[in-house]
Design a protein around this motif. Sequence first.
Motif, PDB file in Angstrom:
ATOM      1  N   LEU A  38       4.782 -39.820 -17.339  1.00  0.00           N
ATOM      2  CA  LEU A  38       6.008 -39.466 -16.619  1.00  0.00           C
ATOM      3  C   LEU A  38       6.470 -38.056 -16.960  1.00  0.00           C
ATOM      4  N   GLU A  39       6.385 -37.692 -18.232  1.00  0.00           N
ATOM      5  CA  GLU A  39       6.810 -36.346 -18.630  1.00  0.00           C
ATOM      6  C   GLU A  39       5.918 -35.282 -17.998  1.00  0.00           C
TER       7      GLU A  39
ATOM      8  N   TYR B 141       3.906 -35.607 -15.330  1.00  0.00           N
ATOM      9  CA  TYR B 141       3.990 -35.640 -13.870  1.00  0.00           C
ATOM     10  C   TYR B 141       5.271 -34.970 -13.378  1.00  0.00           C
ATOM     11  N   THR B 142       6.389 -35.257 -14.021  1.00  0.00           N
ATOM     12  CA  THR B 142       7.660 -34.656 -13.622  1.00  0.00           C
ATOM     13  C   THR B 142       7.598 -33.140 -13.713  1.00  0.00           C
ATOM     14  N   ARG B 143       6.992 -32.638 -14.776  1.00  0.00           N
ATOM     15  CA  ARG B 143       6.854 -31.180 -14.942  1.00  0.00           C
ATOM     16  C   ARG B 143       5.952 -30.590 -13.854  1.00  0.00           C
TER      17      ARG B 143
ATOM     18  N   GLU C 224      14.595 -31.727  -4.699  1.00  0.00           N
ATOM     19  CA  GLU C 224      14.064 -32.990  -5.205  1.00  0.00           C
ATOM     20  C   GLU C 224      14.009 -34.063  -4.134  1.00  0.00           C
TER      21      GLU C 224
ATOM     22  N   LYS D 200       7.723 -30.537 -10.490  1.00  0.00           N
ATOM     23  CA  LYS D 200       8.748 -29.481 -10.484  1.00  0.00           C
ATOM     24  C   LYS D 200       8.114 -28.122 -10.239  1.00  0.00           C
TER      25      LYS D 200
ATOM     26  N   PRO E 146       8.090 -40.400  -9.781  1.00  0.00           N
ATOM     27  CA  PRO E 146       7.307 -40.598 -11.012  1.00  0.00           C
ATOM     28  C   PRO E 146       6.860 -42.037 -11.254  1.00  0.00           C
TER      29      PRO E 146
END
Length: 217
Positions: free
Chosen positions: A123-124, A126-128, A67, A131, A76
């Motif tokens: 945000l949800e 983009y974070t996925r 990360e 990752k 994010p």
Amino acid sequence: MLADHEQDRLVELLVVTAEVIGDQLRPTTAAYMVGDLSCYPLAQLERALGACRRELKGRLSLAAVLERIDDGHPAPNEAWAVAIQAADERNTVVWTTLTQQAWNTALPLVQAGDKIAARQAFLETYTRLVKEARAARLPASYAPSLGFDLTSRNAALTDAVSKGLLAHDQVSDHLQLTAATPAFNPVALLAGKVEASPGANPKIRARLEELARELAA
């Protein structure tokens, strides 16, 4: 791929970093982590582990190191701050492909007037996506989304090129060209005189002066 001596150095850094944050990492465990990290340059890994020492408490994990590797993917909230500018079609936005994909998820909510829900959805997603990209060792890739305001477009694209986010060849067709300065004074020409403009180069200035003498004769 890291050289053997760089891998040995990375094992040392992992063990020391774990100790600094209050964890214990056996050399064999560190060696397995090196296998997953050795595709990155050692300098990037050193910076990522430095961030781990400053930010983590209690446990060092492979995910925590990944990360913090600077692979070009914005955080994010930083990505959202860029994406929300695309709500105004006048704006030219330079964003990562993952930012654009997450924005496509949030856009219907923005158009419905619910920016709070739009931000959460962005945000949800983009974070996925980040990752998944990091798991596949995919660095960030930037692209422009062109707005119709030409002045801001020029500024945004020029800034992106100067920061190394875009190559000049990617955006050259969309950049406005500065109007060329005439070599002669058009107002003086209307009066029958040949005068060089202040910006004319010496060679052109000399030729215009020669032409003026010929006309005067």
